[in-house]
Every structure is written in structure tokens, then in C-alpha cells.
Scaffold this motif. Structure first.
Motif, PDB file in Angstrom:
ATOM      1  N   HIS A  83       0.827  -1.211   0.000  1.00 32.36           N
ATOM      2  CA  HIS A  83       0.000   0.000   0.000  1.00 32.36           C
ATOM      3  C   HIS A  83       0.861   1.262   0.000  1.00 32.36           C
ATOM      4  N   ASP A  84       1.989   1.231   0.682  1.00 30.15           N
ATOM      5  CA  ASP A  84       2.871   2.384   0.716  1.00 30.15           C
ATOM      6  C   ASP A  84       3.464   2.685  -0.662  1.00 30.15           C
ATOM      7  N   ASP A  85       3.705   1.653  -1.458  1.00 32.18           N
ATOM      8  CA  ASP A  85       4.293   1.830  -2.789  1.00 32.18           C
ATOM      9  C   ASP A  85       3.303   2.344  -3.831  1.00 32.18           C
ATOM     10  N   ASP A  91       4.354   6.195  -4.374  1.00 36.39           N
ATOM     11  CA  ASP A  91       4.574   5.928  -5.802  1.00 36.39           C
ATOM     12  C   ASP A  91       5.976   5.375  -6.061  1.00 36.39           C
ATOM     13  N   ASP A  92       6.333   4.338  -5.303  1.00 27.55           N
ATOM     14  CA  ASP A  92       7.619   3.673  -5.505  1.00 27.55           C
ATOM     15  C   ASP A  92       7.459   2.568  -6.535  1.00 27.55           C
ATOM     16  N   ALA A 113      -4.162  -7.610  -3.189  1.00 29.54           N
ATOM     17  CA  ALA A 113      -3.141  -8.469  -2.591  1.00 29.54           C
ATOM     18  C   ALA A 113      -2.778  -7.978  -1.189  1.00 29.54           C
ATOM     19  N   GLY A 114      -2.633  -6.672  -1.034  1.00 26.02           N
ATOM     20  CA  GLY A 114      -2.339  -6.124   0.295  1.00 26.02           C
ATOM     21  C   GLY A 114      -3.462  -6.404   1.273  1.00 26.02           C
ATOM     22  N   ASP A 115      -4.692  -6.155   0.837  1.00 27.07           N
ATOM     23  CA  ASP A 115      -5.843  -6.415   1.706  1.00 27.07           C
ATOM     24  C   ASP A 115      -5.947  -7.900   2.049  1.00 27.07           C
TER      25      ASP A 115
END
Length: 181
Positions: A83-85, A91-92, A113-115
Motif C-alpha cells: 500500500h505504501d508503494d 509511488d515507488d 493483494a495487500g488487503d
């Protein structure tokens, strides 16, 4: 045992446990499972689960008994990285030396996938509580609730809203049938 040796050996055990607990990359949820595995396996320091296992060892406990919880901690961490990316966050485009999950699988699948990792981790962490509750009178309700919290939340997002609605309807019917008056 030297701390470096402990951490190295432990990293392999945690990787194996993650691989065991993550869904296989096959069937109707293949792409989702692939994205989950891509974002979780094959990299990372595994610092959080290592600290957890080291604390257990320091307390005289066998950390191997708690490897599912250690893996769940790593799943939660991987969820946060996915989620951070995302473009709406940092926006990594790269994570652990390869394209971020949203670059490799698309933004929507990365979010799912994160969830899914977070839901799976919650299910793993809740399992001992569910097992304890299952010794009581509402065993069926607790078991169905655990399944409802895990499966429909991540597979339903890929399979469709109707599947989630049917799962919840079935869950409510069983709760009403099994719950004491």
C-alpha cells in the motif's frame, strides 16, 4: 548460537512458513495468489518475525510453535509495503530490487493483494482465540465467523460481489440457526 546464525536460519524457516501459509498460485484466484506471493516471498530482512521469535526464545519458549504468528507479522508488514508503494501514496516503482507489486500486477490487484495479506494475517492471529472459543457452546458460530473474515474478503473481491453476498447470507443463516436464544 551466534545471533547472525540464529537470524540466518530463522529467515529460512520464516520464508518456508510464509510459503506454506500463502495460497497456492492456482485456481480461480491464481493472479491474486501470485501477487500475494510476489510481494511476500523472496526478499526482505524478516526483522519483525525475527524479533518476535528472539523474544520467545529469550522467554524460554520454542519459537517454532509460533511460526504462523511470526509469518502473520511479516504478512502485515508486506501489506503495508504494498500500500505504501501505490501511486496514491509514495509511488515507488521498486521494492526489494524488483518492480513493486502495483507495477508487476496493476494497481487494483496490488490493493487486493495487500488487503488479502492483512485478512490472512488476521485469520492466523485469531486462530488460537477461535480454537479456545470452539471449546465452548458457540463453536460453529466462531468457526464460520473466522472463515467469513478470511475467505470472502479476499477471494470475493476477485470473484465478484455476488459471491460475497452469498457467503454473508450463508453466514447469517448459520449464526441465526446455531446461536443460543
Amino acid at each position: 548460537m551466534k545471533p547472525e546464525t540464529f537470524l540466518h536460519d530463522l529467515g529460512g524457516e520464516i520464508e518456508a512458513e510464509l510459503s506454506r501459509l500463502l495460497p497456492p498460485a492456482s485456481g480461480p484466484d491464481r493472479v491474486l495468489a501470485e501477487a500475494m506471493r510476489y510481494a511476500t516471498l523472496g526478499g526482505g530482512k524478516r526483522l519483525r518475525p525475527a524479533l518476535f521469535c528472539a523474544a520467545l526464545t529469550a522467554l524460554g519458549r520454542d519459537y517454532r510453535t509460533w511460526l504462523p504468528w511470526a509469518a502473520a507479522l511479516e504478512m502485515i508488514h508486506c501489506y503495508s509495503l504494498i500500500h505504501d508503494d501505490l501511486p496514491a501514496m509514495d509511488d515507488d516503482a521498486w521494492r526489494r530490487g524488483r518492480p513493486s507489486c502495483h507495477v508487476a500486477y496493476g494497481e487494483a490487484m496490488a490493493i487486493l493483494a495487500g488487503d488479502a495479506l492483512l485478512s490472512l494475517a488476521a485469520g492466523i492471529l485469531a486462530r488460537p482465540l477461535a480454537q479456545a472459543a470452539m471449546r465452548g457452546t458457540n463453536a460453529a458460530v466462531v468457526g464460520i465467523l473466522a472463515a467469513a473474515l478470511y475467505d470472502p474478503l479476499w477471494t470475493g473481491a476477485v470473484l465478484g460481489v455476488l459471491d460475497v453476498a452469498l457467503a454473508l447470507a450463508g453466514f447469517l443463516a448459520l449464526v441465526m440457526w446455531k446461536a443460543p436464544p
